[in-house]
Design a protein around this motif. Sequence first.
Motif, PDB file in Angstrom:
ATOM      1  N   LYS A  38       0.826  -1.209   0.000  1.00  0.00           N
ATOM      2  CA  LYS A  38       0.000   0.000   0.000  1.00  0.00           C
ATOM      3  C   LYS A  38       0.861   1.260   0.000  1.00  0.00           C
ATOM      4  N   VAL A  39       1.960   1.274   0.741  1.00  0.00           N
ATOM      5  CA  VAL A  39       2.859   2.432   0.734  1.00  0.00           C
ATOM      6  C   VAL A  39       3.395   2.651  -0.676  1.00  0.00           C
ATOM      7  N   GLY A  40       3.784   1.573  -1.333  1.00  0.00           N
ATOM      8  CA  GLY A  40       4.279   1.674  -2.704  1.00  0.00           C
ATOM      9  C   GLY A  40       3.225   2.178  -3.667  1.00  0.00           C
ATOM     10  N   GLU A  41       2.016   1.641  -3.571  1.00  0.00           N
ATOM     11  CA  GLU A  41       0.923   2.073  -4.451  1.00  0.00           C
ATOM     12  C   GLU A  41       0.612   3.553  -4.248  1.00  0.00           C
ATOM     13  N   GLU A  42       0.509   3.959  -2.993  1.00  0.00           N
ATOM     14  CA  GLU A  42       0.156   5.343  -2.712  1.00  0.00           C
ATOM     15  C   GLU A  42       1.277   6.298  -3.127  1.00  0.00           C
ATOM     16  N   SER A  43       2.521   5.872  -2.987  1.00  0.00           N
ATOM     17  CA  SER A  43       3.656   6.696  -3.434  1.00  0.00           C
ATOM     18  C   SER A  43       3.564   6.947  -4.931  1.00  0.00           C
ATOM     19  N   THR A  44       3.273   5.890  -5.659  1.00  0.00           N
ATOM     20  CA  THR A  44       3.141   6.007  -7.112  1.00  0.00           C
ATOM     21  C   THR A  44       1.994   6.932  -7.481  1.00  0.00           C
ATOM     22  N   GLU A  45       0.890   6.830  -6.772  1.00  0.00           N
ATOM     23  CA  GLU A  45      -0.266   7.672  -7.057  1.00  0.00           C
ATOM     24  C   GLU A  45       0.034   9.145  -6.758  1.00  0.00           C
ATOM     25  N   VAL A  46       0.852   9.414  -5.748  1.00  0.00           N
ATOM     26  CA  VAL A  46       1.272  10.795  -5.461  1.00  0.00           C
ATOM     27  C   VAL A  46       2.100  11.333  -6.628  1.00  0.00           C
ATOM     28  N   ASP A  64      -3.529   9.711   1.672  1.00  0.00           N
ATOM     29  CA  ASP A  64      -3.471   8.240   1.684  1.00  0.00           C
ATOM     30  C   ASP A  64      -2.060   7.753   2.005  1.00  0.00           C
ATOM     31  N   LEU A  65      -1.061   8.374   1.384  1.00  0.00           N
ATOM     32  CA  LEU A  65       0.324   7.970   1.620  1.00  0.00           C
ATOM     33  C   LEU A  65       0.731   8.208   3.071  1.00  0.00           C
ATOM     34  N   LEU A  66       0.401   9.378   3.599  1.00  0.00           N
ATOM     35  CA  LEU A  66       0.746   9.664   4.998  1.00  0.00           C
ATOM     36  C   LEU A  66       0.089   8.665   5.945  1.00  0.00           C
ATOM     37  N   TYR A  67      -1.174   8.355   5.699  1.00  0.00           N
ATOM     38  CA  TYR A  67      -1.871   7.357   6.524  1.00  0.00           C
ATOM     39  C   TYR A  67      -1.135   6.021   6.488  1.00  0.00           C
ATOM     40  N   HIS A  68      -0.810   5.547   5.289  1.00  0.00           N
ATOM     41  CA  HIS A  68      -0.155   4.246   5.173  1.00  0.00           C
ATOM     42  C   HIS A  68       1.267   4.263   5.746  1.00  0.00           C
ATOM     43  N   LEU A  69       1.951   5.402   5.642  1.00  0.00           N
ATOM     44  CA  LEU A  69       3.258   5.522   6.288  1.00  0.00           C
ATOM     45  C   LEU A  69       3.120   5.423   7.808  1.00  0.00           C
ATOM     46  N   LEU A  70       2.091   6.043   8.351  1.00  0.00           N
ATOM     47  CA  LEU A  70       1.871   5.953   9.795  1.00  0.00           C
ATOM     48  C   LEU A  70       1.575   4.522  10.218  1.00  0.00           C
ATOM     49  N   VAL A  71       0.799   3.807   9.418  1.00  0.00           N
ATOM     50  CA  VAL A  71       0.538   2.393   9.703  1.00  0.00           C
ATOM     51  C   VAL A  71       1.862   1.624   9.701  1.00  0.00           C
ATOM     52  N   LEU A  72       2.706   1.902   8.715  1.00  0.00           N
ATOM     53  CA  LEU A  72       4.019   1.253   8.642  1.00  0.00           C
ATOM     54  C   LEU A  72       4.862   1.580   9.871  1.00  0.00           C
ATOM     55  N   PHE A  73       4.883   2.841  10.282  1.00  0.00           N
ATOM     56  CA  PHE A  73       5.662   3.224  11.460  1.00  0.00           C
ATOM     57  C   PHE A  73       5.191   2.458  12.690  1.00  0.00           C
ATOM     58  N   VAL A  74       3.876   2.394  12.889  1.00  0.00           N
ATOM     59  CA  VAL A  74       3.328   1.659  14.037  1.00  0.00           C
ATOM     60  C   VAL A  74       3.711   0.184  13.938  1.00  0.00           C
ATOM     61  N   GLN A  75       3.553  -0.400  12.767  1.00  0.00           N
ATOM     62  CA  GLN A  75       3.890  -1.805  12.559  1.00  0.00           C
ATOM     63  C   GLN A  75       5.344  -2.086  12.929  1.00  0.00           C
ATOM     64  N   GLN A  76       6.225  -1.169  12.578  1.00  0.00           N
ATOM     65  CA  GLN A  76       7.665  -1.365  12.777  1.00  0.00           C
ATOM     66  C   GLN A  76       8.156  -0.801  14.112  1.00  0.00           C
ATOM     67  N   GLY A  77       7.258  -0.215  14.887  1.00  0.00           N
ATOM     68  CA  GLY A  77       7.653   0.324  16.186  1.00  0.00           C
ATOM     69  C   GLY A  77       8.466   1.607  16.099  1.00  0.00           C
ATOM     70  N   VAL A  78       8.246   2.382  15.038  1.00  0.00           N
ATOM     71  CA  VAL A  78       8.937   3.656  14.855  1.00  0.00           C
ATOM     72  C   VAL A  78       7.991   4.772  15.297  1.00  0.00           C
ATOM     73  N   SER A  79       8.460   5.621  16.188  1.00  0.00           N
ATOM     74  CA  SER A  79       7.611   6.705  16.680  1.00  0.00           C
ATOM     75  C   SER A  79       7.741   7.939  15.788  1.00  0.00           C
ATOM     76  N   LEU A  80       6.733   8.790  15.864  1.00  0.00           N
ATOM     77  CA  LEU A  80       6.809  10.056  15.153  1.00  0.00           C
ATOM     78  C   LEU A  80       7.940  10.910  15.718  1.00  0.00           C
ATOM     79  N   ALA A  81       8.205  10.780  17.004  1.00  0.00           N
ATOM     80  CA  ALA A  81       9.306  11.535  17.619  1.00  0.00           C
ATOM     81  C   ALA A  81      10.634  11.160  16.963  1.00  0.00           C
ATOM     82  N   GLU A  82      10.818   9.896  16.628  1.00  0.00           N
ATOM     83  CA  GLU A  82      12.061   9.478  15.960  1.00  0.00           C
ATOM     84  C   GLU A  82      12.192  10.123  14.584  1.00  0.00           C
ATOM     85  N   ILE A  83      11.086  10.192  13.865  1.00  0.00           N
ATOM     86  CA  ILE A  83      11.094  10.821  12.544  1.00  0.00           C
ATOM     87  C   ILE A  83      11.392  12.312  12.689  1.00  0.00           C
TER      88      ILE A  83
END
Length: 106
Positions: A38-46, A64-83
Amino acid sequence: MDSLTDLYQEINERQQKPKTGSYTAYLFEKGLDKILKKVGEESTEVVIAAKNQDNAELVAESADLLYHLLVLFVQQGVSLAEIEEELVRRQGLVSQTKERRTIDDL
């Protein structure tokens, strides 16, 4: 929703307490490969929306891309503070870049 932080927290909660019928819960259930797809698809659509100079579509696809990136961050345990910390670390730095081919040259 007031911010990306609020959305990130909501996504995190949805991972911890899945809600039946939730798209976010569905993504977590399907796992990393589905989220990455989904991140790849949304990146392409952007990219396509920007290339077509369609700002309304660019806004929609970027959301859509930002939403899916946030899902990825949560999945991988990456916080917004780290970004945010990484962005601050880079602020004001001069990068050594080489001229890259434009999309038209590919």
